[in-house]
Design a protein around this motif. Structure first.
Motif, short mmCIF file in Angstrom:
data_model
loop_
_atom_site.label_atom_id
_atom_site.label_comp_id
_atom_site.label_asym_id
_atom_site.label_seq_id
_atom_site.Cartn_x
_atom_site.Cartn_y
_atom_site.Cartn_z
N MET A 31 3.16 -2.61 -0.65
CA MET A 31 4.27 -1.94 0.03
C MET A 31 5.48 -2.85 0.08
O MET A 31 5.37 -4.07 0.00
N ASP B 252 -0.84 -2.60 0.96
CA ASP B 252 -0.74 -1.48 1.89
C ASP B 252 -1.77 -1.65 3.00
O ASP B 252 -2.95 -1.88 2.74
N ASP C 96 3.66 6.71 6.21
CA ASP C 96 4.63 6.48 5.15
C ASP C 96 6.00 6.50 5.82
O ASP C 96 6.52 7.56 6.20
N SER D 255 9.78 6.48 6.81
CA SER D 255 11.08 6.90 6.29
C SER D 255 12.23 6.24 7.02
O SER D 255 13.29 5.99 6.44
N ARG E 121 -0.02 9.03 6.71
CA ARG E 121 -0.58 8.66 5.41
C ARG E 121 -2.11 8.70 5.44
O ARG E 121 -2.75 9.23 4.54
N SER F 217 7.42 -0.01 4.11
CA SER F 217 7.24 1.35 3.59
C SER F 217 5.97 2.00 4.11
O SER F 217 5.82 3.22 4.05
N VAL F 218 5.03 1.20 4.62
CA VAL F 218 3.82 1.73 5.26
C VAL F 218 3.64 0.98 6.59
O VAL F 218 3.65 -0.25 6.61
#
Length: 325
Positions: free
Chosen positions: A1, A22, A33, A35, A73, A101-102
């Motif tokens: 990630m 991850d 996940d 944003s 996720r 991102s994770v």
């Protein structure tokens, strides 16, 4: 990630990009996940090492970020009530990890956005602070219907959540303070009855007393607030954005005035009682969905986290900064 880590304590340039495996959710967790990740003053305190000597606070290298929005996720063992792909937002979680991102998150500290059409940037900018406001006003200050509220740093990210939440709990009159006349324009979208300049708010109140003071600022305004408290008034201590230390207050001063000073740090508190988060979120998410709660948001890409921290510490942004991922 993709992630931004704090490689060492220091200035904004201590934030550096890295690639990491991850994360997988532990029991009771989900992974998200990501944003959007909110940027707050506490992130800068972690980065500078201001809190490094306190037990349980992170040491470099670590991924900062207490609050994120995104989609589910993966579910950890024992987690129910969420489904993969569901839009969610987290509350202020001391496990950090949001500039990535994770993000792993405790399920108990995560709120579904599935049933409300809310922009995720607004959700992560507003909802965690609104939950803080609700818990502080109900569980700590015990705000009663008809009481008056004074909010210092009225345009700031945390303070901005208080007018709408206090109004929903029955507050009768809500006053804000800002550092200069130029900052008054930054509060016009918020539900204040009046805005005063912090250097002379005691004089401007002209003898009027308030029941609850919301103080994320500290320093001189904290001490001066004692002079405007009504009998049985309470000062909520929610942070220390001022660059000057507090003036010590003795117990004798408090009992002789029949007032109190009450501290509240939402992250550590919810670590001890995570299930307090859900009823608070249920109250404030309705205010977010109908537009009563709103915030001015500046969005920057994750790669510009250092610039976000620079702007935050320079006080260039009214409202909140959110990193997009």
């Amino acid at each position: 990630m993709h992630a931004m880590t704090i490689s060492e304590f220091g200035g904004p340039r201590a934030l550096v990009p890295v690639e990491l495996p991850d994360p997988r959710p532990a029991a009771g967790q989900i992974t998200i996940d990501t944003s959007h990740a909110a940027v707050g003053l506490v992130d800068a305190l972690f980065r500078r090492g201001d809190l490094a000597d306190r037990p349980g606070f992170p040491q470099p290298p670590f991924v900062p970020g207490l609050e994120v929005a995104g989609t589910v996720r993966e579910l950890g063992e024992g987690v129910t009530g969420f489904e993969v792909g569901e839009p969610v937002v987290t509350l202020s979680q001391m496990s950090l990890g949001g500039y990535a991102s994770v993000t792993p998150a405790e399920a108990a500290m995560t709120v579904s956005l599935k049933e409300c059409d809310v922009d995720p940037a607004q959700a992560v900018a507003v909802l965690p602070n609104a939950v803080t406001a609700y818990l502080a006003l109900t569980r700590v200050a015990h705000l009663r219907e008809g009481e008056s509220v004074l909010v210092h740093g009225a345009a700031g990210g945390l303070a901005a959540a208080f007018p709408a939440v206090a109004r929903s709990l029955g507050a009768s009159h809500i006053t804000g303070t800002v550092t200069s006349g130029a900052r008054i324009a930054d509060t016009t979208h918020l539900d204040y009855d009046e805005i005063l300049i912090s250097d002379d708010f005691v004089k401007a109140l002209d003898g009027r007393k308030v029941d609850v003071v919301v103080d994320p600022v500290g320093g001189a305004v904290r001490t001066a607030s004692l002079d405007v408290l009504a009998p049985l008034g309470r000062i909520l201590l929610l942070g220390h954005a001022a660059r000057t230390p507090d003036t010590p207050v003795t117990g004798d001063e408090l009992w002789s005035r029949s007032v109190g000073m009450l501290g509240f740090a939402v992250g550590p508190y919810l670590q001890t009682d995570p299930y307090a988060a859900r009823p608070a979120a249920e109250h404030v998410i309705a205010l977010l969905a109908d537009g009563t709660l709103t915030q001015r948001v500046d969005e920057l890409p994750l790669s510009e986290a250092a610039e976000a921290h620079r702007r935050l510490e320079a006080r260039e942004v009214p409202g909140r900064i959110v990193l997009t991922i």
